[in-house]
Every structure is written in structure tokens, then in C-alpha cells.
Design a protein around this motif. Structure first.
Motif, PDB file in Angstrom:
ATOM      1  N   ILE A 170       0.835  -1.201   0.000  1.00 23.33           N
ATOM      2  CA  ILE A 170       0.000   0.000   0.000  1.00 23.33           C
ATOM      3  C   ILE A 170       0.871   1.253   0.000  1.00 23.33           C
ATOM      4  O   ILE A 170       0.603   2.218  -0.722  1.00 23.33           O
ATOM      5  CB  ILE A 170      -0.976  -0.018   1.189  1.00 23.33           C
ATOM      6  N   GLY A 171       1.945   1.240   0.784  1.00 21.21           N
ATOM      7  CA  GLY A 171       2.863   2.366   0.745  1.00 21.21           C
ATOM      8  C   GLY A 171       3.496   2.538  -0.615  1.00 21.21           C
ATOM      9  O   GLY A 171       3.635   3.665  -1.124  1.00 21.21           O
ATOM     10  N   LEU A 172       3.895   1.422  -1.228  1.00 23.64           N
ATOM     11  CA  LEU A 172       4.473   1.461  -2.567  1.00 23.64           C
ATOM     12  C   LEU A 172       3.460   2.011  -3.567  1.00 23.64           C
ATOM     13  O   LEU A 172       3.798   2.852  -4.425  1.00 23.64           O
ATOM     14  CB  LEU A 172       4.909   0.052  -2.980  1.00 23.64           C
ATOM     15  N   THR A 173       2.221   1.558  -3.458  1.00 23.04           N
ATOM     16  CA  THR A 173       1.169   2.019  -4.365  1.00 23.04           C
ATOM     17  C   THR A 173       1.008   3.532  -4.296  1.00 23.04           C
ATOM     18  O   THR A 173       0.964   4.218  -5.324  1.00 23.04           O
ATOM     19  CB  THR A 173      -0.164   1.329  -4.017  1.00 23.04           C
ATOM     20  N   LYS A 174       0.945   4.067  -3.096  1.00 25.66           N
ATOM     21  CA  LYS A 174       0.737   5.501  -2.935  1.00 25.66           C
ATOM     22  C   LYS A 174       1.953   6.291  -3.405  1.00 25.66           C
ATOM     23  O   LYS A 174       1.822   7.359  -4.026  1.00 25.66           O
ATOM     24  CB  LYS A 174       0.376   5.824  -1.491  1.00 25.66           C
ATOM     25  N   GLY A 175       3.148   5.771  -3.118  1.00 23.31           N
ATOM     26  CA  GLY A 175       4.355   6.456  -3.566  1.00 23.31           C
ATOM     27  C   GLY A 175       4.474   6.485  -5.081  1.00 23.31           C
ATOM     28  O   GLY A 175       4.802   7.520  -5.677  1.00 23.31           O
ATOM     29  N   LEU A 176       4.203   5.351  -5.734  1.00 26.56           N
ATOM     30  CA  LEU A 176       4.253   5.304  -7.190  1.00 26.56           C
ATOM     31  C   LEU A 176       3.162   6.162  -7.812  1.00 26.56           C
ATOM     32  O   LEU A 176       3.369   6.809  -8.842  1.00 26.56           O
ATOM     33  CB  LEU A 176       4.125   3.862  -7.677  1.00 26.56           C
ATOM     34  N   ALA A 177       1.987   6.170  -7.180  1.00 29.73           N
ATOM     35  CA  ALA A 177       0.897   6.999  -7.701  1.00 29.73           C
ATOM     36  C   ALA A 177       1.279   8.472  -7.687  1.00 29.73           C
ATOM     37  O   ALA A 177       1.017   9.217  -8.644  1.00 29.73           O
ATOM     38  CB  ALA A 177      -0.375   6.771  -6.884  1.00 29.73           C
ATOM     39  N   GLY A 178       1.924   8.896  -6.612  1.00 29.76           N
ATOM     40  CA  GLY A 178       2.343  10.280  -6.514  1.00 29.76           C
ATOM     41  C   GLY A 178       3.395  10.648  -7.552  1.00 29.76           C
ATOM     42  O   GLY A 178       3.357  11.732  -8.139  1.00 29.76           O
ATOM     43  N   ARG A 179       4.305   9.727  -7.795  1.00 28.60           N
ATOM     44  CA  ARG A 179       5.378   9.980  -8.760  1.00 28.60           C
ATOM     45  C   ARG A 179       4.896   9.914 -10.204  1.00 28.60           C
ATOM     46  O   ARG A 179       5.319  10.707 -11.056  1.00 28.60           O
ATOM     47  CB  ARG A 179       6.509   8.957  -8.543  1.00 28.60           C
TER      48      ARG A 179
END
Length: 255
Positions: A170-179
Motif C-alpha cells: 500500500i505504501g508502494l502504491t501511494k508512492g508510485l501513484a504520486g510519482r
């Protein structure tokens, strides 16, 4: 059970699925094949993957590409993505589904086991995304769908490395979404509840455990692998055009 909905924009879309040969992954493969997508899937097991390819071609006239690889080997993962691109074109949908949910007790976990678990359950999700992002940039956008789990949300105590990885997704998902959002690449997660695959039924459905679990769901039926297909197709499609950085919980209302 495959959802009845058809998403016209998914026809001829190039889709890559990890762990697409069995369990939830096989249903996802079938779901995209049924939409008319060009599908490649990565799996480590020749069977049932080869049988799935033949079944899909026979049933839908749309033959998916099976690529055998160990996703814990990043070089092999990158080579598999390159092979998929060569065969089905620029990938604009990535479904990070592969996982290893063996039970393990806190007292028995070694550093080697921990690293192996993370190398299957978390690390490939990042490196698969990294490998397909150039395709999505070239195509003008795309959708990455990461499979997490409700296991860490319900304090499941029998697999701490797995639940740590699933929380990390979930953290990875949000970080990639932001980038990647400014480049029109959407990144979302699906968190299944207890999906009763053949593996689950064989290894962990015992006594009244499943009965008690279903009694806590609002929708009091077994969750089947095919129940993950509709949410995944939606997130892949243009119907979710403005949806990113989200986690869609599909657990029959357990939470």
C-alpha cells in the motif's frame, strides 16, 4: 465466475499479469482474455500455466502468452517484461498479483526466510512497475494494479513477513501513484479478503474456520477467485480514469 461487464477500451490493450497461472491470477488472466486484451502472464509453474493457455485459446480464441520466470530474480523479471513487450506490444496495464502466503511463526523466522519472503511478496511489485513504466510513458499513460491483502488489516498473526510485505504494497502504491500520476499512469491496489482458491481449501480451510469467517462477512458467501476480476478490470479501464493512489477492499464486507 467471470463478471458479465465488458469494457470496450480493454480490447487489444496489452496486459501483463504476474503469478497469472493459478489461483486468483488464473482468473485475472481469463478475465482480461475474455475482454479481448493481449495478455502475457509470468509464472514459475509450467502446470497449470500451460493448461491455462490451451483452455483460454479453446474457449475464447485468444491465446495468452505464458512466460516462465522466478520473480525473486530481478534480472529474470526484467527479461520477462522485455519478452512480453516483444510479443504483445507496449504494456499499458500491469497487474502485480504474484504472492507466497505460506504460514510462518515469529519464533521460526530466520533472516534468510524473511528476505526470501520479501523477494516474492514485495520486491517484484516495484521492479515490475519500474520495467513497464517506459511503455506507459510512450503510450501516454497506463494503469498499475498491485494486489495487497486484508491479512495485515485484521491482525493475522500466522505470517508476519507476508503481512509486512502486504502493508508495504500500500505504501508502494501511494508512492508510485504520486510519482507517476503527472505522466497519466494510475497506480491502485486491491486488497482481497479470504479468497478460497484450491490452495487455500487444501492447506488452510479446516474445521469451522471458514464458516466463522464467512459469518463475519456482510455478504455471507465464499469469496471466489473470479470475484477479484471485476474490480481489477474496472481499475484497468478508462472507467477509473480519475482514480489513483487508492486501495479497494474486496472482502465481502468483513471489515
Amino acid at each position: 465466475m467471470m463478471p458479465s461487464a465488458i469494457f470496450p477500451d480493454l480490447k487489444d490493450r496489452s496486459v501483463l499479469i504476474t503469478g497469472g497461472g493459478s489461483g486468483i491470477g488464473a482468473s485475472l488472466t481469463e478475465g482480461f482474455v475474455r475482454q479481448g486484451s493481449r495478455v502475457a502472464f509470468i509464472d514459475i509453474a509450467d502446470e497449470p500455466s500451460n493448461a491455462l493457455v490451451e483452455q483460454m485459446e479453446s474457449q475464447y480464441g485468444n491465446r495468452p502468452l505464458y512466460i516462465k520466470a522466478d520473480l525473486s530474480d530481478v534480472a529474470a523479471l526484467r527479461a520477462s517484461v522485455a519478452q512480453a513487450i516483444e510479443n504483445i506490444g507496449l504494456i499499458t496495464v500491469l497487474v502485480n498479483n504474484a504472492a507466497w502466503d505460506d504460514r510462518h511463526d515469529i519464533d521460526e523466522v530466520t533472516p534468510e526466510y524473511w528476505d526470501k519472503n520479501q523477494s516474492i511478496n514485495l520486491r517484484p511489485q516495484f521492479f515490475a512497475a519500474q520495467a513497464v513504466v517506459p511503455c506507459m510513458r510512450q503510450a501516454g499513460g497506463g494503469s498499475i494494479i498491485n494486489f495487497t491483502s486484508t491479512s495485515f488489516m485484521i491482525n493475522h498473526g500466522e505470517m508476519p513477513s507476508y503481512t509486512a510485505a502486504k502493508a508495504g504494497i500500500i505504501g508502494l502504491t501511494k508512492g508510485l501513484a504520486g510519482r507517476l500520476g503527472p505522466e497519466k499512469i494510475r497506480v491502485n491496489a486491491i486488497a482481497p479478503g479470504w479468497v478460497i482458491t484450491e490452495r487455500q481449501r487444501e492447506l488452510w480451510v479446516s474445521g469451522d474456520r471458514l464458516k466463522h469467517h464467512i459469518e463475519r462477512q456482510v455478504l455471507r458467501e465464499e469469496i471466489q477467485p473470479g470475484d477479484m476480476v471485476g474490480p481489477c478490470l474496472f481499475l484497468a479501464s478508462d472507467a477509473a480514469r480519475m482514480l489513483s493512489a487508492q486501495t479497494l477492499i474486496v472482502d465481502g464486507g468483513y471489515l
